[in-house]
Design a protein around this motif. Structure first.
Motif, PDB file in Angstrom:
ATOM      1  N   GLY A  86       6.960   3.055   6.302  1.00  0.00           N
ATOM      2  CA  GLY A  86       7.258   3.134   4.881  1.00  0.00           C
ATOM      3  C   GLY A  86       8.528   3.926   4.628  1.00  0.00           C
ATOM      4  N   ARG A  87       9.174   3.618   3.517  1.00  0.00           N
ATOM      5  CA  ARG A  87      10.401   4.300   3.089  1.00  0.00           C
ATOM      6  C   ARG A  87      10.282   4.605   1.614  1.00  0.00           C
ATOM      7  N   ASN A  88      11.234   5.381   1.125  1.00  0.00           N
ATOM      8  CA  ASN A  88      11.270   5.635  -0.313  1.00  0.00           C
ATOM      9  C   ASN A  88      11.949   4.485  -1.050  1.00  0.00           C
ATOM     10  N   ILE A  89      12.355   3.476  -0.324  1.00  0.00           N
ATOM     11  CA  ILE A  89      12.954   2.271  -0.882  1.00  0.00           C
ATOM     12  C   ILE A  89      12.373   1.086  -0.113  1.00  0.00           C
ATOM     13  N   GLY A  90      12.247  -0.034  -0.778  1.00  0.00           N
ATOM     14  CA  GLY A  90      11.758  -1.230  -0.101  1.00  0.00           C
ATOM     15  C   GLY A  90      10.262  -1.425  -0.256  1.00  0.00           C
ATOM     16  N   VAL A  91       9.827  -2.611   0.114  1.00  0.00           N
ATOM     17  CA  VAL A  91       8.410  -2.944   0.005  1.00  0.00           C
ATOM     18  C   VAL A  91       7.632  -2.311   1.155  1.00  0.00           C
ATOM     19  N   ASP A  92       6.328  -2.264   0.998  1.00  0.00           N
ATOM     20  CA  ASP A  92       5.465  -1.790   2.070  1.00  0.00           C
ATOM     21  C   ASP A  92       5.713  -2.662   3.301  1.00  0.00           C
TER      22      ASP A  92
END
Length: 197
Positions: A86-92
């Motif tokens: 996971g990131r703070n940007i982008g989809v799961d």
């Protein structure tokens, strides 16, 4: 003390995580500037490769993975592999494959039905590819090259992307990020203006 490889250059460039640093292939890189330089060489090589041959289908997920691998294969061990964290940007991460397939299907529908102008189709494709954020790193550069390839496929010239290298000039990068954020809020106009500026 600050580490020049881990620190982000600005609010749009995310800092490297410790496990990402372990995935670097060149062991001599110690600064963000050196990382940017070696990545730029790979992106330029991939650009020449993709525009000097019979082009693959940019709306094929496997081709999108191959393109990313060509861009970053000398820099990152995971080049061309979908993000698994996971990131703070982008989809799961579990949604990346589904979202990529939905995007390519949507774009093909827009093309087949002339839903938008060719430039708008390409800008929307670019925005959604960045929004999905399928890779650990290099998503913006990958999405810009993929968008340029789609533009050419649709008989349009490549985008100018603010007429600058988006890694270095802060003002141009800021305008680009602002245009992407507007598109996140369903206002595609700033991105359409930016890509041809």
């Amino acid at each position: 003390m600050s580490d020049p490889l881990f620190d982000a250059a600005d609010d749009a460039a995310k800092p490297l995580q410790a496990e990402e640093r372990e995935q670097l292939i060149p062991t001599y890189i110690i600064s963000r500037a050196e990382l940017n330089e070696i990545e730029h060489i790979g992106v330029s090589d991939a650009d020449r490769w993709v525009f000097s041959r019979k082009r693959g289908d940019v709306l094929d997920t496997n081709f999108l993975l191959t393109l990313h691998r060509r861009m970053f294969r000398e820099v990152w061990r995971w080049a061309g592999e979908l993000r698994t964290t996971g990131r703070n940007i982008g989809v799961d991460p579990i949604q990346i494959g589904v979202q990529l397939r939905q995007l390519t299907d949507d774009v093909q529908y827009w093309i087949d039905n002339a839903t938008f102008s060719p430039d708008e189709i390409v800008a929307r494709f670019h925005h959604k590819l960045v929004w999905i954020h399928p890779f650990q790193n290099g998503n913006g550069r990958h999405a810009r090259l993929a968008a340029d390839l789609l533009a050419v496929r649709l008989g349009r010239p490549r985008f100018t992307w603010g007429s600058a290298n988006l890694v270095v000039p802060a003002q141009t990068r800021r305008l680009y990020v602002e245009a992407l954020r507007a598109a996140d809020k369903h206002d595609i106009a700033p991105l359409l203006t930016f890509v041809r500026s």
